[in-house]
Design an enzyme around this catalytic site. Structure first.
Site, short mmCIF file in Angstrom:
data_model
loop_
_atom_site.label_atom_id
_atom_site.label_comp_id
_atom_site.label_asym_id
_atom_site.label_seq_id
_atom_site.Cartn_x
_atom_site.Cartn_y
_atom_site.Cartn_z
N SER A 101 0.81 -1.22 0.00
CA SER A 101 0.00 0.00 0.00
C SER A 101 0.84 1.27 0.00
O SER A 101 0.30 2.37 -0.08
CB SER A 101 -0.92 0.01 1.23
OG SER A 101 -0.16 -0.10 2.42
N HIS A 122 -2.38 -2.45 -5.52
CA HIS A 122 -2.84 -1.99 -4.22
C HIS A 122 -4.33 -2.24 -4.13
O HIS A 122 -5.14 -1.47 -4.63
CB HIS A 122 -2.51 -0.51 -4.01
CG HIS A 122 -2.94 -0.01 -2.67
ND1 HIS A 122 -3.15 1.33 -2.41
CD2 HIS A 122 -3.22 -0.66 -1.52
CE1 HIS A 122 -3.54 1.46 -1.16
NE2 HIS A 122 -3.59 0.27 -0.60
N GLU A 134 -5.27 0.19 -7.28
CA GLU A 134 -4.24 1.06 -7.82
C GLU A 134 -3.18 0.17 -8.47
O GLU A 134 -2.58 -0.68 -7.81
CB GLU A 134 -3.60 1.91 -6.71
CG GLU A 134 -4.53 2.99 -6.18
CD GLU A 134 -3.85 3.88 -5.16
OE1 GLU A 134 -3.99 5.10 -5.26
OE2 GLU A 134 -3.18 3.35 -4.24
N ASN A 172 -3.36 6.63 -0.40
CA ASN A 172 -2.74 6.77 0.92
C ASN A 172 -1.92 8.05 1.05
O ASN A 172 -1.79 8.60 2.14
CB ASN A 172 -1.87 5.55 1.23
CG ASN A 172 -2.71 4.35 1.62
OD1 ASN A 172 -3.89 4.48 1.94
ND2 ASN A 172 -2.12 3.18 1.59
#
Length: 259
Positions: A101, A122, A134, A172
């Site tokens: 991540s 991700h 992602e 993130n």
């Protein structure tokens, strides 16, 4: 209308929430094998996944799978060591990937020694409910690698979005400064977690407040992501981690949870 089927034999290395969620999602669509690091984690993962996917403790069983995803703890050394091992035992045509991540896909691909056939996927938790994946590629990823990775995501019913290989990618990198700001606000103004979370749910339309989301992610995982993207981890999070209060998975974080 018939369900799509996987065009890959999918191997998943790991038994955490993302790994088992992916296995549950993929198993009805094709052949899936999950690798566990211990007999205990194997048995737990098999219970969580059910009988449609096989769980093994022999990493060599992954040798015949065409797309192998690493889904271990968010640690460059741990992930890199396993990816290096996987690259040594799988054929050159096997596509390797990581569900990281926040870590560098270029660095993980280099550790594997397979930068042409490597991808970051991700995947978001809970896996069965979250649509986005992602997609992150090293610079030398082949066109075939990109096509196969996108096809896998689409077969799993996900929406793949290609993002840059920067710490935290897109979600993130934007999300964690906000989550950490919520933890600091709580501490600076002696607020209750419910007050902060209710404000963001009712005022901003968020499905989950930031403090409960931190608990759901895991405070140790959140701290690791924060450091990776260059964000200072707030004192309240560090203090809870020191007490062993890691969020929902440990029974206590910003909130108390029933076991």
């Amino acid at each position: 209308m018939s369900q799509p089927t996987l065009t890959e034999r999918l191997g998943i290395a790991g038994t955490g929430a993302v790994a088992t969620g992916l296995a549950r999602l993929a198993a009805p669509l094709g052949e899936v094998l999950v690798w566990a690091r211990s007999a205990e984690s194997r048995d737990r993962a098999q219970d969580e996944i059910g009988d449609r996917a096989r769980v093994t403790t022999d990493v060599g069983d992954l040798v015949s799978y065409t797309f192998v995803l690493e889904a271990l703890v968010e640690d460059m050394r741990v992930k890199g060591d396993l990816l290096h091992r996987l690259a040594r035992i799988t054929p050159a045509g096997t596509l390797l990937g990581s569900t990281t991540s926040s870590l560098s896909i270029e660095a993980l691909a280099a550790r594997a020694g397979r930068s042409d056939r490597f991808v970051g996927l991700h995947v978001f938790n809970p896996v069965e409910k979250m649509d986005l994946v992602e997609l992150v590629y090293p610079a030398h990823a082949q066109p075939e690698t990109r096509e196969r990775a996108r096809a896998l995501c689409e077969r799993l019913g996900k929406t793949p979005v290609e993002v840059p290989d920067v710490p935290g990618f897109v979600v993130n990198r934007l999300l964690f400064p906000y989550l950490f700001a919520a933890a600091r606000l709580l501490d600076d103004h002696d607020l209750e977690p419910e007050a902060v979370d209710s404000c963001m749910q009712l005022g901003a339309g968020h499905p989950m407040g930031p403090l409960r989301l931190l608990d759901f992610v895991g405070l140790d995982v959140a701290a690791a992501i924060g450091r990776q993207i260059g964000e200072e981890v707030p004192d309240p999070i560090e203090e809870l981690i020191a007490e062993g209060a890691l969020g929902q998975k440990s029974g206590r974080g910003f909130y108390e949870y029933e076991s």
